[in-house]
Enzyme design. Structure first.
Site, PDB file in Angstrom:
ATOM      1  N   ASN A  21     -34.967 -47.229 -24.608  1.00  8.72           N
ATOM      2  CA  ASN A  21     -35.044 -47.261 -26.069  1.00  8.72           C
ATOM      3  C   ASN A  21     -36.497 -47.322 -26.479  1.00  8.72           C
ATOM      4  O   ASN A  21     -37.335 -47.784 -25.711  1.00  8.72           O
ATOM      5  CB  ASN A  21     -34.371 -48.540 -26.580  1.00  8.72           C
ATOM      6  CG  ASN A  21     -32.896 -48.359 -26.772  1.00  8.72           C
ATOM      7  OD1 ASN A  21     -32.397 -47.245 -26.844  1.00  8.72           O
ATOM      8  ND2 ASN A  21     -32.196 -49.471 -26.840  1.00  8.72           N
TER       9      ASN A  21
ATOM     10  N   LYS B 172     -20.383 -59.820 -32.111  1.00 12.83           N
ATOM     11  CA  LYS B 172     -21.136 -60.400 -30.990  1.00 12.83           C
ATOM     12  C   LYS B 172     -20.925 -61.909 -30.873  1.00 12.83           C
ATOM     13  O   LYS B 172     -21.180 -62.496 -29.834  1.00 12.83           O
ATOM     14  CB  LYS B 172     -22.625 -60.121 -31.155  1.00 12.83           C
ATOM     15  CG  LYS B 172     -22.950 -58.663 -31.399  1.00 12.83           C
ATOM     16  CD  LYS B 172     -23.648 -58.064 -30.229  1.00 12.83           C
ATOM     17  CE  LYS B 172     -24.070 -56.643 -30.558  1.00 12.83           C
ATOM     18  NZ  LYS B 172     -24.809 -56.029 -29.478  1.00 12.83           N
TER      19      LYS B 172
HETATM   20  O1  C5P Z   1     -25.283 -53.468 -30.508  1.00 12.39           O
HETATM   21  P1  C5P Z   1     -26.697 -53.425 -30.898  1.00 12.39           P
HETATM   22  O2  C5P Z   1     -27.606 -52.869 -29.843  1.00 12.39           O
HETATM   23  O3  C5P Z   1     -26.983 -52.812 -32.239  1.00 12.39           O
HETATM   24  O4  C5P Z   1     -27.071 -54.963 -31.090  1.00 12.39           O
HETATM   25  C1  C5P Z   1     -28.378 -55.409 -31.244  1.00 12.39           C
HETATM   26  C2  C5P Z   1     -28.500 -56.819 -30.781  1.00 12.39           C
HETATM   27  O5  C5P Z   1     -27.785 -57.029 -29.592  1.00 12.39           O
HETATM   28  C3  C5P Z   1     -29.925 -57.190 -30.465  1.00 12.39           C
HETATM   29  O6  C5P Z   1     -30.068 -58.567 -30.703  1.00 12.39           O
HETATM   30  C4  C5P Z   1     -30.027 -56.870 -28.985  1.00 12.39           C
HETATM   31  O7  C5P Z   1     -31.053 -57.605 -28.352  1.00 12.39           O
HETATM   32  C5  C5P Z   1     -28.660 -57.277 -28.500  1.00 12.39           C
HETATM   33  N1  C5P Z   1     -28.137 -56.518 -27.362  1.00 12.39           N
HETATM   34  C6  C5P Z   1     -28.025 -57.135 -26.138  1.00 12.39           C
HETATM   35  N2  C5P Z   1     -27.482 -56.447 -25.081  1.00 12.39           N
HETATM   36  C7  C5P Z   1     -27.078 -55.173 -25.228  1.00 12.39           C
HETATM   37  C8  C5P Z   1     -27.211 -54.531 -26.469  1.00 12.39           C
HETATM   38  C9  C5P Z   1     -27.741 -55.231 -27.522  1.00 12.39           C
HETATM   39  O8  C5P Z   1     -28.394 -58.296 -26.015  1.00 12.39           O
HETATM   40  N3  C5P Z   1     -26.574 -54.520 -24.194  1.00 12.39           N
END
Ligand code: C5P
Length: 412
Positions: free
Chosen positions: A221, A354
């Protein structure tokens, strides 16, 4: 640091390094030790050569209940606790009596004995209680040194005015022990206010993850790690013990945090779980949602035909895993939501999905320049409220977030 003082009790049970200089007022320092101990503080004493002409190491040591440090070049002392550590394993350094000589040395950065070396090596606040003859106190050299020390951030208590041991009258008498104690506790209180997260631990994820496809290619990313690293720095400045778990980034880890470097989402999850228990978790990493199902051992070759199919597997969600941890869930779990539209509704959905407590929703539409940039525009979304913050530099967003976290812990 070991033996961290907890939020709220820094006024009681603090660690004081007391440097006793050579002056008739040194006898009052014995009383100061007694008062400090009565208040529950721990005192470690350093006695200068001149100080030892006025009080004995035995009387000082009996009152502190600890050994008295006197020599810069003492092999046994260095083996037990080096002078650098001695100068830092304290919450406050107090010099009483602070003689004209000690003030002159400290103002000029001399380090030719244990006391002056400690004053130069310490990273803690220093409080001086000057004591000297009135003419020495009024001498231009002492006035210069006083101004320099004040500019360097040294705090002072006294001296008082009155009859002096030498028979003269005027300013130069060391402040009374009770007065020095009050000055010490006032400084400790200010220190505690500036470190509202002292005694708490935090883990912060930051940066991108790299998911290997083969030895030379990876999925990632766009993330500079600037926001996550700034949050780790702000939490550490507020006194928390911080573990920063970072994917590959080009920026340095801030001082005072424990850095764990990782590459992949699975490594990041394992490191986050190893950092538990923690009071606070802030997941600011831009974790790759998918990884290559198979990480090829050799570089995948172009064959001239259709490209090699890339099968993907979903990565673990670290934020969700921490939020749903069965027995070590941090008390406060904060996630980020990078959105390009419908910021708050999407953040609310993420909060529920989450299971975290707060979401810092940030607008990453390309026009805003957030990705890789120095500013961020965020809305803090909690279970019951939404706070839209103005566009701020990322370190100020971090500072505000640390402040909000401290307020939350103070409230609960
Ligand atoms: O699902 P998304 O990527 O939009 O969510 C963002 C949040 O989830 C951020 O806080 C990111 O650090 C965390 N995240 C994570 N592990 C993942 C994907 C996202 O901790 N595999």
């Amino acid at each position: 640091m070991t033996g961290e003082t907890k939020t709220g009790d820094a006024r009681m049970g603090a660690r004081i390094l007391l440097i006793v200089g050579g002056g008739i007022a040194a006898y009052k320092s014995l009383e100061l030790v007694r008062l400090l101990k009565k208040r529950g503080h721990r005192v470690r004493a350093v006695l200068t050569a001149a100080g030892a002409a006025f009080v004995t190491p035995l009387s000082l040591g009996s009152l502190t209940g600890d050994k008295v440090y006197q020599d810069l070049f003492s092999l046994t002392d260095e083996a037990e606790m080096g002078h650098i550590e001695l100068s830092r394993a304290a919450d406050l350094v107090v010099v009483a009596p602070a003689t004209a000589d000690l003030m002159a040395k400290a103002a000029n950065g001399l380090a030719n004995d244990l006391a002056s070396t400690l004053l130069l090596a310490t990273d803690k606040r220093v409080l001086m209680a000057p004591a000297m003859n009135v003419r020495m106190w009024r001498h231009a050299a002492t006035e210069r040194n006083l101004a320099t020390l004040k500019a360097d951030g040294v705090a002072f208590v006294g001296p008082g005015e009155g009859e002096m041991a030498c028979g003269e009258y005027g300013p130069g008498r060391m402040a009374e022990p009770a007065e020095i104690l009050a000055a010490i506790e006032a400084l400790l209180e200010v220190g505690a206010a500036a470190r509202p997260l002292a005694g708490l631990s935090a883990l912060v994820t930051s940066g991108p993850t790299h998911e290997p496809i083969d030895p030379v290619r990876y999925i990632a990313n766009r993330s500079s790690g600037k926001q996550g690293h700034a949050i780790a720095a702000a939490l550490a400045r507020a006194g928390a013990r911080v573990t920063l778990i970072s994917g590959p980034v080009a920026i340095e880890a801030p001082p005072g945090v424990t850095l764990v470097k990782v590459e992949t989402a699975r490594e990041m999850l394992a490191a986050a779980e190893r950092a538990l228990p923690a009071d606070i978790a802030v997941c600011a990493a831009a974790v790759a949602d998918w990884r290559a199902e198979r990480d090829a051992a050799q570089k995948i070759k172009k064959t001239g035909d259709a490209p090699a199919p890339l099968a993907l597997a979903e990565n673990p969600d670290i934020l969700a895993a921490l939020s749903h941890h069965p027995f070590r869930r941090p008390k406060l779990v904060v996630g980020f939501a990078a959105e390009t539209e419908q910021l708050v509704p999407h953040a609310r959905l993420k909060l529920a999905k989450k299971g975290c407590d707060w979401i810092v929703a940030n607008d990453v539409s390309p026009a805003g320049g957030v990705m890789g940039g120095d500013d961020n525009t965020v809305v803090l979304v909690t279970a019951t409220a939404e706070e839209a913050w103005p566009t701020l530099p990322k370190d100020q967003v971090a500072e505000r977030l640390a402040g909000r976290i401290a307020a939350e812990f103070a409230r609960t």
